[in-house]
Write an enzyme that holds these catalytic residues in place. Structure first.
Site, short mmCIF file in Angstrom:
data_model
loop_
_atom_site.label_atom_id
_atom_site.label_comp_id
_atom_site.label_asym_id
_atom_site.label_seq_id
_atom_site.Cartn_x
_atom_site.Cartn_y
_atom_site.Cartn_z
N LYS A 1 48.06 50.05 75.60
CA LYS A 1 48.61 50.26 74.26
C LYS A 1 47.52 49.92 73.25
O LYS A 1 47.19 48.76 73.00
CB LYS A 1 49.84 49.38 73.99
CG LYS A 1 50.56 49.92 72.74
CD LYS A 1 51.34 48.92 71.96
CE LYS A 1 50.60 48.08 70.97
NZ LYS A 1 49.97 48.78 69.84
N GLU B 1 47.78 50.03 66.69
CA GLU B 1 48.35 51.10 65.86
C GLU B 1 47.29 51.67 64.91
O GLU B 1 47.22 52.88 64.69
CB GLU B 1 49.54 50.48 65.12
CG GLU B 1 50.00 51.14 63.87
CD GLU B 1 49.76 50.25 62.65
OE1 GLU B 1 49.48 50.85 61.60
OE2 GLU B 1 49.85 49.01 62.74
N GLU C 1 43.15 36.58 74.71
CA GLU C 1 41.99 36.25 73.89
C GLU C 1 42.47 36.27 72.45
O GLU C 1 42.79 37.34 71.93
CB GLU C 1 40.87 37.26 74.17
CG GLU C 1 39.51 36.71 73.78
CD GLU C 1 39.23 36.93 72.33
OE1 GLU C 1 39.63 36.07 71.52
OE2 GLU C 1 38.62 37.95 71.99
N CYS D 1 36.47 37.97 66.47
CA CYS D 1 37.17 36.75 66.89
C CYS D 1 36.25 35.54 66.93
O CYS D 1 36.70 34.42 66.80
CB CYS D 1 37.81 37.00 68.26
SG CYS D 1 36.65 37.68 69.43
N GLU E 1 42.42 31.56 60.68
CA GLU E 1 41.49 32.67 60.92
C GLU E 1 41.64 33.66 59.76
O GLU E 1 42.71 34.20 59.54
CB GLU E 1 41.84 33.36 62.25
CG GLU E 1 40.83 34.40 62.66
CD GLU E 1 41.07 34.94 64.07
OE1 GLU E 1 42.22 35.25 64.40
OE2 GLU E 1 40.08 35.07 64.82
P1 NAP Z 1 48.19 41.54 66.46
O1 NAP Z 1 49.46 41.78 65.79
O2 NAP Z 1 48.05 40.35 67.34
O3 NAP Z 1 47.84 42.88 67.26
C1 NAP Z 1 47.11 43.00 68.44
C2 NAP Z 1 47.81 44.01 69.37
O4 NAP Z 1 49.06 43.49 69.81
C3 NAP Z 1 48.15 45.33 68.70
O5 NAP Z 1 48.01 46.35 69.67
C4 NAP Z 1 49.59 45.10 68.30
O6 NAP Z 1 50.33 46.25 68.03
C5 NAP Z 1 50.13 44.38 69.50
N1 NAP Z 1 51.35 43.62 69.25
C6 NAP Z 1 51.82 43.14 68.07
N2 NAP Z 1 52.99 42.48 68.26
C7 NAP Z 1 53.26 42.55 69.58
C8 NAP Z 1 54.33 42.06 70.40
N3 NAP Z 1 55.33 41.35 69.89
N4 NAP Z 1 54.30 42.32 71.72
C9 NAP Z 1 53.28 43.02 72.26
N5 NAP Z 1 52.25 43.51 71.53
C10 NAP Z 1 52.23 43.28 70.22
O7 NAP Z 1 47.03 41.48 65.43
P2 NAP Z 1 46.99 42.26 64.02
O8 NAP Z 1 48.31 42.28 63.36
O9 NAP Z 1 46.40 43.55 64.29
O10 NAP Z 1 46.02 41.32 63.21
C11 NAP Z 1 46.53 40.08 62.72
C12 NAP Z 1 45.54 38.97 62.91
O11 NAP Z 1 45.18 38.86 64.27
C13 NAP Z 1 44.22 39.16 62.20
O12 NAP Z 1 44.29 38.72 60.89
C14 NAP Z 1 43.29 38.33 63.02
O13 NAP Z 1 43.35 37.00 62.56
C15 NAP Z 1 43.87 38.39 64.40
N6 NAP Z 1 43.14 39.32 65.32
C16 NAP Z 1 42.37 38.77 66.25
C17 NAP Z 1 41.66 39.59 67.10
C18 NAP Z 1 40.76 39.01 68.16
O14 NAP Z 1 39.75 39.61 68.49
N7 NAP Z 1 41.11 37.87 68.73
C19 NAP Z 1 41.74 40.97 66.99
C20 NAP Z 1 42.59 41.52 66.03
C21 NAP Z 1 43.28 40.67 65.20
P3 NAP Z 1 50.24 46.97 66.57
O15 NAP Z 1 49.51 48.19 66.88
O16 NAP Z 1 51.63 47.21 66.13
O17 NAP Z 1 49.53 46.05 65.66
MG MG Z 2 49.53 44.44 64.13
#
Ligand code: NAP
Ligand code: MG
Length: 486
Positions: free
Chosen positions: A179, A182, A255, A289, A386
């Site tokens: 997956k 988005e 991660e 990250c 973060e």
């Molecule tokens: P996120 O919500 O954690 O998204 C990461 C992935 O998980 C996306 O594919 C997301 O789908 C999916 N996801 C979201 N909710 C889920 C659930 N309940 N069950 C299963 N999968 C789910 O991150 P984000 O909203 O894109 O970003 C928010 C924050 O995350 C950022 O501000 C940053 O701090 C952190 N982040 C960290 C990393 C890293 O490298 N560790 C990478 C990205 C973001 P969608 O397509 O709907 O989002």
């Molecule tokens: Mg998201």
């Protein structure tokens, strides 16, 4: 010219298909917020079909399970060749959908070549052992693929994440349902087409674009999924671990980002430390990250360092990611722009001193000025959470002892760094800092050859490195009675 978009559907059981609901969602160019394409939006119904296809492809008599491991190496190595063949297009597509500056996209896609070949090469080196157990018994271990894996990708480095998670799972002999985030489905779809071109059998890879709350939740709760690998936020990571325990006890690799401390000692070479500290936090507009988002500078060099850091930040060229001169592009989307701007406001309100940047650039696209706060205190929000944006937070310290305690006073533990010319400082810091990755006199130096992952709230398990396939394997102990005499 914008790169041509070749794939926008879901990929299930070797077919490009619309979603069961017929729904689509738009994917955008962060440079100007314009729509690039409409992409099929999968949810539970599509996840069910994708998992069923992956389960069939994992059957003990399937082509994939009967394939020699050396053939898996050949297919995955062929995939590396195809990524290399199309690297210019992939870099353009990544930059277009993600806002990554072209320079960085080229570097990342280039490093994928190495990563894919290294991980692929592990597929025929998966070995068990023979064990000298007591008694007239012969005992040995088999290492076998765990099963259908759900791979949930983030938007920040989509190609790198695809290369690392998908290729590791396939090298281990698993089948996968991916997956993509988005915001950035396009490179994952293109790379999937390349895997098929490389000869991956039907059903081994399936890709369901969609939202976390629907497709992601369905995948993490599916009883036929044996393992989830996820990179993203700490909050969603915790939900995934709960989902994994809710029914069939899925294995999980997580991660989850960090709030990584970088320490500049008073004996550091500032000609090195200043650019590395900037590189550590401004690369990819802070959306990494391992960003060095807590920069601890020794009190003896504090003012001098700040002056140099401001000067350096002013040399960063913010602009269209397509322009080869740009060194900083836009944030991924409006919501991340607002989130980062919210942190900047919070920094000001809580008393940190803004010394450069701090503003949005223009009204189209999601650009933010490289921003530096000084006199940041450990209990300020910008020092704890973060930010995932181009914001350097500078904090003052006096002794190594003190800074180690302060560096560790966080729930995160992904990366850490120190600049010093004293080897004892380097060794003490590296030993005591609570982080999965530590750099001395460098920063952001990652390699597929070395394990990557976090302590504490930054994750579970490790990716990359010689043992990476183990995260996708079960160990089976077989014990056989031996005849007493021959
Ligand atoms: P996120 O919500 O954690 O998204 C990461 C992935 O998980 C996306 O594919 C997301 O789908 C999916 N996801 C979201 N909710 C889920 C659930 N309940 N069950 C299963 N999968 C789910 O991150 P984000 O909203 O894109 O970003 C928010 C924050 O995350 C950022 O501000 C940053 O701090 C952190 N982040 C960290 C990393 C890293 O490298 N560790 C990478 C990205 C973001 P969608 O397509 O709907 O989002
Ligand atoms: Mg998201």
């Amino acid at each position: 010219m914008a790169p041509q978009i070749k794939y926008t559907k879901l990929f299930i059981d070797n077919e490009w298909v619309d979603s069961q609901s017929g729904k689509t969602f738009d994917t955008y160019n962060p440079h100007d917020g314009s729509v690039i394409a409409s992409v099929a939006e999968g949810d539970k119904a599509d996840i069910d079909l994708a998992v069923a296809a992956a389960k069939r492809a994992f059957h003990r008599n399937s082509e994939w399970r009967l394939m020699d491991a050396s053939q898996r190496v050949r297919i995955l190595t062929k995939f590396a060749d195809l990524v290399k063949r199309d690297s210019e297009y992939i870099a353009e597509l990544e930059s277009y959908n993600n806002g990554m500056v072209m320079n960085l996209a080229h570097r990342f896609i280039g490093s994928c070549d190495n990563s894919i070949r290294y991980i692929a090469s592990l597929a025929d080196k998966i070995q068990g052992s023979t064990i000298p157990v007591d008694g007239d018994l012969f005992s040995y271990t088999l290492k076998q693929p765990v099963g259908v894996c759900g791979l949930i990708l983030p938007w920040n480095v989509p190609v790198l994440m695809f290369a690392s998670k998908v290729i590791t799972a396939l090298a281990a002999g698993c089948t996968v349902v991916v997956k993509p985030a988005e915001q950035t489905p396009l490179t994952a779809l293109y790379l999937t087409a390349l895997l098929v071109e490389a000869g991956l059998p039907k059903g081994v890879i399936n890709v369901v674009n969609g939202y976390g709350e629907t497709a992601g939740v369905a995948l993490t709760h599916h009883p036929d999924v044996a393992k989830i690998s996820f990179t993203g936020s700490h909050e969603v990571g915790k939900l995934i671990q709960q989902a994994a325990g809710a029914n069939n006890l899925k294995r999980v690799t997580l991660e989850l980002g960090g709030k990584s401390p970088l320490v500049i000692m008073d004996d550091a070479d500032l000609n090195q430390a200043v650019p590395f500290a900037a590189f550590g936090v401004f690369t990819h507009q802070g959306q990494i990250c391992i960003a060095a988002s807590r920069l601890y500078v020794h009190s003896k060099i504090y003012d001098k360092f700040i002056a140099a850091a401001i000067e350096y930040a002013k040399t960063i060229k913010v602009g269209d990611p397509k322009d080869p001169k740009s060194t900083q592009g836009p944030q991924i989307d409006k919501s991340m722009l607002e989130k980062v701007m919210g942190y900047i406001e919070k920094g000001k309100q809580e008393g940190a001193k803004l010394v450069t940047g701090g503003k949005r650039i223009g009204n189209t696209g999601y650009y933010i000025e490289p921003t530096i706060f000084v006199d940041v205190k450990d209990d300020m929000t910008i020092a704890k959470e973060e930010i995932f944006g181009p914001v350097q937070n500078i904090l003052k310290f006096d002794t190594l002892e003190e800074v180690i305690d302060r560096a560790n006073a966080t729930d995160f533990g992904l990366a850490a760094g120190i600049f010093t010319s004293n080897v004892e400082n380097a060794l003490q810091f590296s030993k005591h800092v609570e982080a999965g990755v530590v750099w001395v006199n460098t920063y952001l130096a990652t390699s597929v050859h070395a394990p990557f992952g976090g302590f504490k709230g930054s994750g579970l398990g490790r990716e990359n490195g010689f043992d990476c396939v183990n995260a996708y394997l079960e160990v089976k102990t077989v014990t056989m009675a031996l005849p007493k005499k021959c």
